[in-house]
Each structure stands twice: as structure tokens, then as C-alpha cells.
Enzyme design. Structure first.
Site, short mmCIF file in Angstrom:
data_model
loop_
_atom_site.label_atom_id
_atom_site.label_comp_id
_atom_site.label_asym_id
_atom_site.label_seq_id
_atom_site.Cartn_x
_atom_site.Cartn_y
_atom_site.Cartn_z
N ARG A 145 0.87 -1.18 0.00
CA ARG A 145 0.00 0.00 0.00
C ARG A 145 0.91 1.23 0.00
O ARG A 145 2.02 1.19 0.51
CB ARG A 145 -0.89 0.03 1.25
CG ARG A 145 -1.84 -1.16 1.37
CD ARG A 145 -2.62 -1.08 2.68
NE ARG A 145 -3.56 -2.18 2.83
CZ ARG A 145 -3.31 -3.31 3.47
NH1 ARG A 145 -2.12 -3.50 4.04
NH2 ARG A 145 -4.22 -4.26 3.57
N LYS A 157 -2.36 -2.49 7.86
CA LYS A 157 -3.57 -2.02 8.52
C LYS A 157 -3.70 -2.67 9.89
O LYS A 157 -3.38 -3.83 10.07
CB LYS A 157 -4.81 -2.37 7.67
CG LYS A 157 -4.99 -1.46 6.47
CD LYS A 157 -6.32 -1.73 5.80
CE LYS A 157 -6.59 -0.76 4.67
NZ LYS A 157 -7.89 -1.02 4.02
N HIS A 183 -2.44 2.36 -5.68
CA HIS A 183 -3.13 1.17 -5.16
C HIS A 183 -3.45 0.18 -6.29
O HIS A 183 -3.50 -1.03 -6.07
CB HIS A 183 -4.42 1.56 -4.43
CG HIS A 183 -4.91 0.49 -3.50
ND1 HIS A 183 -4.31 0.22 -2.29
CD2 HIS A 183 -5.93 -0.41 -3.63
CE1 HIS A 183 -4.94 -0.78 -1.69
NE2 HIS A 183 -5.93 -1.18 -2.48
N ARG A 189 -0.86 -2.25 -6.85
CA ARG A 189 -1.03 -3.37 -5.91
C ARG A 189 -2.01 -4.40 -6.51
O ARG A 189 -1.80 -5.60 -6.39
CB ARG A 189 -1.53 -2.81 -4.59
CG ARG A 189 -1.79 -3.81 -3.48
CD ARG A 189 -2.05 -3.00 -2.21
NE ARG A 189 -2.87 -3.70 -1.23
CZ ARG A 189 -2.39 -4.47 -0.27
NH1 ARG A 189 -1.09 -4.68 -0.17
NH2 ARG A 189 -3.20 -5.05 0.62
N HIS A 239 -4.11 -9.07 3.74
CA HIS A 239 -5.57 -9.02 3.89
C HIS A 239 -5.99 -9.87 5.09
O HIS A 239 -5.53 -11.00 5.25
CB HIS A 239 -6.26 -9.57 2.64
CG HIS A 239 -6.24 -8.61 1.49
ND1 HIS A 239 -6.43 -9.00 0.17
CD2 HIS A 239 -6.03 -7.27 1.44
CE1 HIS A 239 -6.35 -7.95 -0.62
NE2 HIS A 239 -6.11 -6.90 0.13
N TYR A 279 -9.48 -10.61 -6.94
CA TYR A 279 -8.47 -10.68 -8.00
C TYR A 279 -8.58 -11.94 -8.85
O TYR A 279 -7.91 -12.04 -9.88
CB TYR A 279 -7.06 -10.61 -7.38
CG TYR A 279 -6.81 -9.37 -6.59
CD1 TYR A 279 -6.71 -8.13 -7.22
CD2 TYR A 279 -6.71 -9.40 -5.21
CE1 TYR A 279 -6.51 -6.97 -6.49
CE2 TYR A 279 -6.51 -8.25 -4.47
CZ TYR A 279 -6.40 -7.05 -5.12
OH TYR A 279 -6.21 -5.89 -4.40
#
Length: 318
Positions: free
Chosen positions: A172, A196, A264, A267, A290, A299
Site C-alpha cells: 500500500r 492495517k 493502489h 497493488r 488481507h 483478484y
């Protein structure tokens, strides 16, 4: 006015007394205990401010936070749909749920009227990404400007390093600009990344990124310290997400690539290319950081499309 944008009322700050009593303790909780990103904290602040404006327009005040019924909250959601796009509305309601949950924990509220409130369904657009050929064109940009003598060698190396870290590591943009030399293991070609929720993961950066990083590091007079940022301005300061965004746009334009590609979306390209090359979904989930496999599954559309193409070309029954 587009529904995707908030009305001017949503930007009005709360009265000082309301902010001190209701908002600031909640924001402190998000930042210090939950360690939410500044982006999320800002969005949740806007959600509370907008909700308070709706209360005012409805003849209520902050004193009514604990008196709202599920029916009244549904009215708020219906009215908000004229001012916000669906995703923004979902984010705002998430912030309000968290707000009520916090104050219930603190004993100031007794119920959470935002639990189970019906929301419009989110559209699920497929992630945009660059093909492998397009990525090569993008990555070649700094070398092209260096050859044309419109960019110095340190600047060309820095620009290439930004692109390589975003794409080679799937980071990110916030993770990329926060990366320090002390986070990088030059022996393994990997980096320790804080993602995150302040969750740490190890990200391989790739041989190409490591080669450029070593070359760029050598341009630094006096070397670098472990606390020095990897991605720097030419003056030596840490790059900001906005500066990375501008840099990516510059090389998209140079390569005549779609200008709606963002850092992004590099990514997205990283994840898509891994899956197309046969990486399993669980491994890609770990590499991306994630929390849920469902997030990574967006994806897989390109992998399925590629398999169908192979099938159509090769199978006698296609």
C-alpha cells in the site's frame, strides 16, 4: 450535486461542547487504542459531524444520540442516500456503529440503533490493473528520461525505486512511504511491513527492486541509517503519499497508459499477476496483508478469464 459527494452541511464542525463531550474521546480511542489509520479516523469524524447535522435539521441535538429508534435511523440512511454514494454511506454507517459501540462500552449509551440497519447493496466493480506488458512500459519510464538527459541518475533511480517497491512488493502507498532501511533485509530481499491495524508482515520485494534500492542507496552521501526512509524526496526527506501519487501519474502519462491508475492499482496488478502465474489464493492473501480471504478473491476474475482463454485456444471441445 452528485450523490457521491457530501453536502456542505456535512463539512460543518460540531459545536465545541459536543465535540469535547462526544467526538474527541471517540477519536482518541480510534487512534490510541484501535490504532486506526488517519484516513479512517478522518472519515469517521466526518460521519459523526454529518450525523449531528442531520439531527439539527430534524430538530434534535446531541442529547438525542441515545433516544433514536431503528425507524429514525432508517430515515437518516434514506435521506443520506441523496447526498452520498453507496460506498461512502456504508463507511459512514460503519463509523456510526463503532461510535455507538464505544459509548455503550463507556456506559453513556444503552443501545446501538445502527445495528442491522438496511443499507443499499454495494456494487462490486472488478479491480483495475495494468497488464504485465503495460507494467514494463511504466517501469521503463525513469530510464527513458535518464537516457534523454531530462533526469539525473539519482532522480531516475529514486523514481524507479518507487515504482518497483509498489509493484514488486505489492505495498500500500502508506506502507511504502513508511518503509525505513532498518525494515529491509538485503540478504533475503524482503521487508518487514506494518500494515492495517498495525499488523506486521514480511514482503518479498523482488530482485529488481532490491537492485535499484542498493544503487539508489549508494547515491546517498555518507550512507544511510536504519531509521532513514527508503523512499525520499531528492532533498532527502520522506516522501508523502501525495508525492508518490504525482510520480505515478507522471510515468503513466509518459508511457501513454490510463491515467486513472493509482498507486493502489499497482497493488492490484501485483496480485493479479501473481495469481495468473499460479500463486495460490491463500499465499497472495498473506503477501497482501488481507485479514479476510474474501478481500483477496476480487483478484481471481483475471485468473479465471485467463484459464478460459487457454481453454478456448487449446481444448478440442471449446
Amino acid at each position: 450535486m452528485s450523490p457521491a459527494h457530501s453536502s456542505p452541511q456535512a463539512d460543518e464542525p460540531l459545536p465545541a461542547a459536543v465535540a469535547a463531550e462526544w467526538l474527541q474521546p471517540f477519536l482518541d480511542y480510534l487512534e490510541k487504542e484501535r490504532r486506526y489509520s488517519g484516513y479512517t479516523v478522518r472519515n469517521y469524524r466526518q460521519a459523526i459531524e454529518d450525523f449531528h447535522q442531520w439531527l439539527k435539521r430534524s430538530g434534535r441535538s446531541a442529547a438525542d444520540f441515545g433516544r433514536l429508534t431503528a425507524r429514525e435511523v432508517r430515515d437518516f440512511v434514506i435521506e443520506a442516500q441523496s447526498r452520498f454514494g453507496r460506498r461512502t454511506l456504508h463507511n459512514h454507517v460503519s463509523g456510526l456503529r463503532t461510535f455507538y459501540r464505544y459509548w455503550m462500552r463507556e456506559g453513556k449509551l444503552t443501545k446501538n440503533p445502527f445495528l442491522g440497519v438496511p443499507l443499499p447493496k454495494l456494487e462490486k466493480p472488478l479491480p483495475k490493473f495494468l497488464t504485465e506488458a503495460q507494467m514494463l512500459k511504466l517501469l521503463a519510464g525513469p530510464e527513458k528520461l535518464l537516457a534523454a538527459e531530462t533526469l539525473s541518475r539519482p532522480a531516475a533511480l529514486r523514481d524507479r525505486l518507487v515504482l518497483e517497491v509498489l509493484y514488486g512488493g505489492g505495498l500500500r502507498v502508506s506502507e511504502a512511504v513508511a518503509l525505513n532501511y532498518g525494515d529491509v533485509d538485503f540478504d533475503t530481499g524482503s521487508a518487514r511491513v506494518l500494515g492495517k491495524g498495525r499488523k506486521e508482515r514480511i514482503c518479498p520485494l523482488g530482485d529488481a527492486a532490491m537492485a535499484v534500492m542498493k544503487a539508489f542507496r549508494q547515491t546517498k552521501d555518507g550512507g544511510v541509517e536504519r531509521s532513514d526512509p527508503v523512499l525520499t524526496t531528492l532533498a532527502g526527506g520522506r516522501m508523502t503519499p501525495g508525492e508518490v501519487q504525482k510520480l505515478v501519474k507522471k510515468y503513466l502519462a509518459l508511457a501513454d497508459l490510463p491515467m486513472d491508475i493509482t498507486p493502489h492499482k499497482l497493488r492490484h496488478s501485483y496480485a493479479t499477476h501473481l495469481l495468473n502465474a499460479g500463486a495460490d489464493l491463500r499465499s497472495v492473501q498473506e503477501l497482501l496483508g488481507h485479514a479476510s480471504l474474501t478481500t483477496t478473491q476480487i483478484y481471481t476474475h483475471t485468473s479465471v478469464a485467463r484459464l478460459k482463454e487457454i481453454y478456448a485456444k487449446a481444448h478440442p471441445r471449446a
